[in-house]
Enzyme design. Structure first.
Site, PDB file in Angstrom:
ATOM      1  N   ASN A  10       0.847  -1.193   0.000  1.00 22.32           N
ATOM      2  CA  ASN A  10       0.000   0.000   0.000  1.00 22.32           C
ATOM      3  C   ASN A  10       0.884   1.245   0.000  1.00 22.32           C
ATOM      4  O   ASN A  10       1.422   1.628   1.033  1.00 22.32           O
ATOM      5  CB  ASN A  10      -0.897  -0.026   1.255  1.00 22.32           C
ATOM      6  N   LYS A  12       0.041   4.224  -0.349  1.00 22.87           N
ATOM      7  CA  LYS A  12      -0.632   5.425   0.176  1.00 22.87           C
ATOM      8  C   LYS A  12      -0.417   6.601  -0.802  1.00 22.87           C
ATOM      9  O   LYS A  12      -0.450   6.378  -2.002  1.00 22.87           O
ATOM     10  CB  LYS A  12      -0.144   5.730   1.587  1.00 22.87           C
ATOM     11  N   HIS A 101      -9.607   2.009   5.045  1.00 21.69           N
ATOM     12  CA  HIS A 101      -8.333   2.201   5.743  1.00 21.69           C
ATOM     13  C   HIS A 101      -8.521   3.299   6.797  1.00 21.69           C
ATOM     14  O   HIS A 101      -9.267   4.254   6.598  1.00 21.69           O
ATOM     15  CB  HIS A 101      -7.235   2.596   4.753  1.00 21.69           C
ATOM     16  N   GLU A 103      -6.772   5.738   7.556  1.00 23.39           N
ATOM     17  CA  GLU A 103      -6.529   7.114   7.085  1.00 23.39           C
ATOM     18  C   GLU A 103      -7.739   7.669   6.334  1.00 23.39           C
ATOM     19  O   GLU A 103      -8.000   8.864   6.362  1.00 23.39           O
ATOM     20  CB  GLU A 103      -5.248   7.143   6.227  1.00 23.39           C
ATOM     21  N   GLU A 172      -5.804  -3.953  11.127  1.00 24.84           N
ATOM     22  CA  GLU A 172      -4.787  -2.910  11.246  1.00 24.84           C
ATOM     23  C   GLU A 172      -5.075  -2.067  12.478  1.00 24.84           C
ATOM     24  O   GLU A 172      -5.795  -1.059  12.380  1.00 24.84           O
ATOM     25  CB  GLU A 172      -4.828  -2.007  10.010  1.00 24.84           C
ATOM     26  N   GLY A 178       1.899   3.420  10.894  1.00 25.11           N
ATOM     27  CA  GLY A 178       2.616   4.648  10.555  1.00 25.11           C
ATOM     28  C   GLY A 178       3.836   4.952  11.411  1.00 25.11           C
ATOM     29  O   GLY A 178       4.140   4.252  12.381  1.00 25.11           O
ATOM     30  N   SER A 218       3.122  -1.398  10.893  1.00 25.49           N
ATOM     31  CA  SER A 218       4.542  -1.532  11.264  1.00 25.49           C
ATOM     32  C   SER A 218       5.136  -2.889  10.923  1.00 25.49           C
ATOM     33  O   SER A 218       5.968  -3.406  11.668  1.00 25.49           O
ATOM     34  CB  SER A 218       4.742  -1.246  12.757  1.00 25.49           C
TER      35      SER A 218
HETATM   36  P1  PGA Z   1       2.738   0.970   7.992  1.00 26.49           P
HETATM   37  O1  PGA Z   1       1.268   1.194   7.430  1.00 26.49           O
HETATM   38  O2  PGA Z   1       3.199  -0.360   7.500  1.00 26.49           O
HETATM   39  O3  PGA Z   1       3.519   2.102   7.474  1.00 26.49           O
HETATM   40  O4  PGA Z   1       2.622   0.998   9.504  1.00 26.49           O
HETATM   41  C1  PGA Z   1       0.401   0.131   7.318  1.00 26.49           C
HETATM   42  C2  PGA Z   1      -0.939   0.624   6.825  1.00 26.49           C
HETATM   43  O5  PGA Z   1      -1.405   1.664   7.241  1.00 26.49           O
HETATM   44  O6  PGA Z   1      -1.540  -0.011   5.961  1.00 26.49           O
END
Ligand code: PGA
Length: 257
Positions: A10, A12, A101, A103, A172, A178, A218
């Site tokens: 992903n 983003k 998601h 976000e 998640e 993040g 993460s």
């Molecule tokens: P990250 O994000 O691996 O940077 O923690 C995962 C996600 O939000 O899908």
């Protein structure tokens, strides 16, 4: 490693130019080809920003990389300024889309109801849905379990049992997503996945087993190996790790150990 694993990349809102996006895609293609040659049991799904889908799709020949959107609106077309529909991403090669998601939920105010509409439109149009769920806080008293149940029930409202094979649920936890987030302990992920399986069984019965379960938050080279030991997991969603070829190469290599 025994069970085949799905890896969702992903990106983003990255990278910030088409040139960089194609460079990153070339690196991913190379890594995916290496994994295939090694006989690793991995499926690759790439979720780039929608504006790069076309260019990537054109270069995605003879690979096993499946393209996905990062979000989709729940109508094919219409008066939706700024909206991108399932039909548009499908036309550019996407076979599925991420929906819900964190976000999207936090920055764009998306509700469980919105998420359910999006899932229904994807499934109704022969696409798959990668549905993200996860608690904001992991409290000691277990309130997060109620939060998860409500979020899953409402997000999957209206999904029919026969459609479950096209649903991929990504757990998640918000606290693990993040930069600056806390890395999860394996037991926490295991505990949540057991809980999620129970919730899904309550809603869909035995058919719920058709839903694939991923973990995201993460995930990187330091923890992929121990997380891969979790039996309930069908794969991972990678955010930051999907943007750095050295990191995702290291992640893939860990599957060959
Ligand atoms: P990250 O994000 O691996 O940077 O923690 C995962 C996600 O939000 O899908």
């Amino acid at each position: 490693m025994n069970k085949k694993k799905i890896l969702v990349f992903n990106w983003k809102m990255n990278p910030s130019s088409k040139k960089e996006a194609l460079k990153l895609f070339t690196a991913l293609k190379k890594s995916a080809a290496w994994a295939l040659k090694k006989g690793l049991k991995l499926d690759f799904i790439l979720s780039p920003p929608a504006v790069y889908l076309d260019a990537i799709n054109q270069k995605n020949k003879n690979t096993k990389i499946i393209l996905s959107g990062q979000d989709t609106f729940y109508k094919g077309s219409g008066s939706v300024t700024g909206g991108i529909s399932y039909a548009m991403i499908k036309d550019l090669g996407a076979k599925m889309s991420i929906v819900g998601h964190w976000e999207r939920r936090s920055l764009f105010g998306e509700s469980n109801k919105d998420v359910s509409e999006k899932i229904k439109v994807l499934l109704g149009n022969k696409m798959k849905a990668i549905v993200c769920v996860g608690e904001e806080n992991r409290d000691q008293r277990g309130h997060f379990a109620d939060f998860l149940e409500k979020q899953i029930r409402e997000s999957l409202a209206g999904v029919e049992k026969f459609q479950l094979k096209d649903v991929i649920l990504a757990y998640e936890p918000v606290w693990a997503i993040g930069a600056g987030a806390r890395q999860p302990v394996v037991e926490e992920v295991e505990q949540s996945l057991v809980l999620i399986r129970k919730i899904l069984k309550k809603i869909f019965g035995e058919d719920s087993k058709k839903i694939k379960l991923l973990y995201g938050g993460s995930v990187g080279e330091s923890n992929i190996q121990e997380l891969s030991e979790i039996l309930q997991l069908d794969g991972f969603l990678l955010g930051r790790a999907s943007l750095n070829p050295d990191t995702f190469e290291a992640v893939l290599k860990s599957f060959s150990d």
